[in-house]
Design an enzyme around this catalytic site. Structure first.
Site, PDB file in Angstrom:
ATOM      1  N   GLY A  28      21.017 -22.096 -17.875  1.00  0.00           N
ATOM      2  CA  GLY A  28      19.961 -23.090 -17.959  1.00  0.00           C
ATOM      3  C   GLY A  28      18.584 -22.509 -18.228  1.00  0.00           C
ATOM      4  O   GLY A  28      18.463 -21.353 -18.619  1.00  0.00           O
ATOM      5  N   LEU A  30      16.692 -23.463 -20.687  1.00  0.00           N
ATOM      6  CA  LEU A  30      17.043 -23.093 -22.061  1.00  0.00           C
ATOM      7  C   LEU A  30      15.806 -22.836 -22.912  1.00  0.00           C
ATOM      8  O   LEU A  30      14.755 -23.448 -22.725  1.00  0.00           O
ATOM      9  CB  LEU A  30      17.899 -24.195 -22.683  1.00  0.00           C
ATOM     10  N   GLY A  33      16.492 -18.900 -27.777  1.00  0.00           N
ATOM     11  CA  GLY A  33      17.650 -18.005 -27.834  1.00  0.00           C
ATOM     12  C   GLY A  33      18.931 -18.789 -27.620  1.00  0.00           C
ATOM     13  O   GLY A  33      19.891 -18.678 -28.400  1.00  0.00           O
ATOM     14  N   HIS A  34      18.950 -19.619 -26.584  1.00  0.00           N
ATOM     15  CA  HIS A  34      20.119 -20.467 -26.331  1.00  0.00           C
ATOM     16  C   HIS A  34      20.330 -21.442 -27.494  1.00  0.00           C
ATOM     17  O   HIS A  34      21.462 -21.664 -27.921  1.00  0.00           O
ATOM     18  CB  HIS A  34      19.918 -21.288 -25.052  1.00  0.00           C
ATOM     19  N   GLN A  58      26.739 -13.504  -9.574  1.00  0.00           N
ATOM     20  CA  GLN A  58      26.250 -12.404 -10.412  1.00  0.00           C
ATOM     21  C   GLN A  58      24.864 -11.924 -10.006  1.00  0.00           C
ATOM     22  O   GLN A  58      24.284 -11.076 -10.684  1.00  0.00           O
ATOM     23  CB  GLN A  58      26.307 -12.780 -11.891  1.00  0.00           C
ATOM     24  N   GLN A 150      27.001  -7.261 -21.567  1.00  0.00           N
ATOM     25  CA  GLN A 150      27.709  -8.469 -21.146  1.00  0.00           C
ATOM     26  C   GLN A 150      28.731  -8.874 -22.205  1.00  0.00           C
ATOM     27  O   GLN A 150      29.855  -9.274 -21.873  1.00  0.00           O
ATOM     28  CB  GLN A 150      26.697  -9.598 -20.921  1.00  0.00           C
ATOM     29  N   SER A 182      13.726 -15.019 -22.782  1.00  0.00           N
ATOM     30  CA  SER A 182      14.524 -14.958 -21.563  1.00  0.00           C
ATOM     31  C   SER A 182      14.027 -16.031 -20.611  1.00  0.00           C
ATOM     32  O   SER A 182      12.820 -16.298 -20.545  1.00  0.00           O
ATOM     33  CB  SER A 182      14.374 -13.579 -20.915  1.00  0.00           C
ATOM     34  N   SER A 183      14.949 -16.620 -19.871  1.00  0.00           N
ATOM     35  CA  SER A 183      14.557 -17.620 -18.874  1.00  0.00           C
ATOM     36  C   SER A 183      13.619 -16.998 -17.851  1.00  0.00           C
ATOM     37  O   SER A 183      12.798 -17.687 -17.245  1.00  0.00           O
ATOM     38  CB  SER A 183      15.798 -18.172 -18.168  1.00  0.00           C
TER      39      SER A 183
HETATM   40  P1  AMP Z   1      21.567 -16.910 -19.753  1.00  0.00           P
HETATM   41  O1  AMP Z   1      21.246 -18.369 -19.624  1.00  0.00           O
HETATM   42  O2  AMP Z   1      20.390 -16.008 -19.628  1.00  0.00           O
HETATM   43  O3  AMP Z   1      22.754 -16.499 -18.898  1.00  0.00           O
HETATM   44  O4  AMP Z   1      22.044 -16.703 -21.246  1.00  0.00           O
HETATM   45  C1  AMP Z   1      23.068 -17.502 -21.807  1.00  0.00           C
HETATM   46  C2  AMP Z   1      23.415 -16.937 -23.156  1.00  0.00           C
HETATM   47  O5  AMP Z   1      22.253 -16.949 -23.995  1.00  0.00           O
HETATM   48  C3  AMP Z   1      23.883 -15.470 -23.075  1.00  0.00           C
HETATM   49  O6  AMP Z   1      24.927 -15.279 -24.011  1.00  0.00           O
HETATM   50  C4  AMP Z   1      22.644 -14.722 -23.478  1.00  0.00           C
HETATM   51  O7  AMP Z   1      22.926 -13.456 -24.048  1.00  0.00           O
HETATM   52  C5  AMP Z   1      22.059 -15.663 -24.513  1.00  0.00           C
HETATM   53  N1  AMP Z   1      20.631 -15.367 -24.707  1.00  0.00           N
HETATM   54  C6  AMP Z   1      19.683 -15.220 -23.741  1.00  0.00           C
HETATM   55  N2  AMP Z   1      18.503 -14.881 -24.296  1.00  0.00           N
HETATM   56  C7  AMP Z   1      18.711 -14.804 -25.636  1.00  0.00           C
HETATM   57  C8  AMP Z   1      17.876 -14.475 -26.754  1.00  0.00           C
HETATM   58  N3  AMP Z   1      16.594 -14.176 -26.604  1.00  0.00           N
HETATM   59  N4  AMP Z   1      18.431 -14.485 -27.981  1.00  0.00           N
HETATM   60  C9  AMP Z   1      19.754 -14.791 -28.151  1.00  0.00           C
HETATM   61  N5  AMP Z   1      20.582 -15.120 -27.138  1.00  0.00           N
HETATM   62  C10 AMP Z   1      20.078 -15.120 -25.901  1.00  0.00           C
END
Ligand code: AMP
Length: 277
Positions: A28, A30, A33-34, A58, A150, A182-183
């Site tokens: 979440g 979002l 990137g998401h 985690q 990951q 990044s979140s």
């Molecule tokens: P998270 O919500 O941080 O667990 O991320 C969910 C998915 O989004 C994971 O596969 C992350 O690698 C991807 N993700 C997070 N940040 C980015 C970004 N800046 N660019 C591309 N994918 C991302």
């Protein structure tokens, strides 16, 4: 777009949807990137499912889990605009009902880098992703390369546990100044946010050194560390030059190298990586 919160609702929503099914697991809060992962799935799959679940297993420190930003209503609007068909936003009890007593224990791929810095982290990731893969049953799942290790862990887990979901790595989406989205960025102070692009600048210095012919991994680590040292707000956790498949630290760069780092700014842990060579 349908929002479901229980396993039963998810099963009902998935019955007889058009295939292939594309799945994007998220925690979440979002950002673009998401959205890029949802867009990629939308382009390649007939049905797109996003999960929104902050996975307690985690997180090492409870405080980090509790501080993690959350806003499911905002996330749902973003998913809908990005073209998702189904959002699965369960509670912790729905994912881990009373009596839940299983953990996926990862091997060597989860030991270095983030695994060394965050003991147990990847077992928690592998456990929830294995469970989500089984609940969703997607043909493909999309992951960001920002979390390079990951992707390697989940590939290994899906292969070893014979889960027939293809793991698709996708490019990192960055802010205009290079900071990987990044979140966690929302927790930076304005001064921290201004300092944060140093992470990508340091990686770029490493890539430039390799492009200029440097073959000593120590020299490349030093080039990256020098850039970080010039920013007083940056507190490096690790700076790595590793083999892109084994993730073992390199001495000599004689092929592709994975440059990666974790850096604390304002107490917020930022990670990023680049492939070089
Ligand atoms: P998270 O919500 O941080 O667990 O991320 C969910 C998915 O989004 C994971 O596969 C992350 O690698 C991807 N993700 C997070 N940040 C980015 C970004 N800046 N660019 C591309 N994918 C991302």
């Amino acid at each position: 777009m349908q929002v479901v919160t229980t396993r039963a609702e998810l099963r009902a929503a998935l019955a007889s949807v058009p295939r292939p099914l594309g799945f994007i697991p998220t925690m979440g809060w979002l950002h673009d990137g998401h959205v890029s992962l949802v867009a990629r799935a939308r382009a390649e799959c007939a049905t797109v499912v996003v999960s929104n679940f902050v996975n307690p297993k985690q997180f090492g420190e409870t405080a980090d889990f509790e501080r993690y930003p959350r806003n499911v209503a905002r996330d749902n609007a973003i998913c809908e605009a990005a073209g998702a068909d189904i959002v699965f936003a369960p509670t912790v009890d729905e994912v881990y009902p009373p009596g839940f007593d299983t953990r996926v224990a990862m091997g060597a791929v989860a030991l270095p880098l983030e695994g060394a810095a965050r003991p147990g982290h990847f077992d928690g990731v592998a456990t929830v992703v294995a469970l989500l893969f089984n609940l969703v049953g997607a043909e493909r799942a999309y992951f960001g390369s920002k979390d390079y290790q990951q992707v390697a862990v989940i590939r290994r887990m899906a292969l070893d546990l014979a889960i027939p979901t293809d793991v698709v790595p996708c490019s990192t989406v960055r802010e205009a100044d290079g900071l990987a989205m990044s979140s966690r960025n929302v927790r930076l102070t304005p001064a921290g946010r201004a300092a944060a692009p140093v992470v990508h600048r340091a990686l770029a210095a490493g890539v430039a050194a390799i492009d200029a012919g440097e073959r000593s991994a120590d020299a490349v680590r030093a080039a990256m560390s020098r850039v970080l040292a010039a920013e007083p707000a940056a507190d490096p956790d690790y700076v790595s030059v590793a083999h892109p498949d084994t993730l073992a630290e390199l001495a000599v760069i004689d092929g592709e190298a994975l440059l990666s780092m974790a850096v604390r700014i304002d107490g917020v842990r930022l990670i990023d990586n680049e492939l070089a060579g």
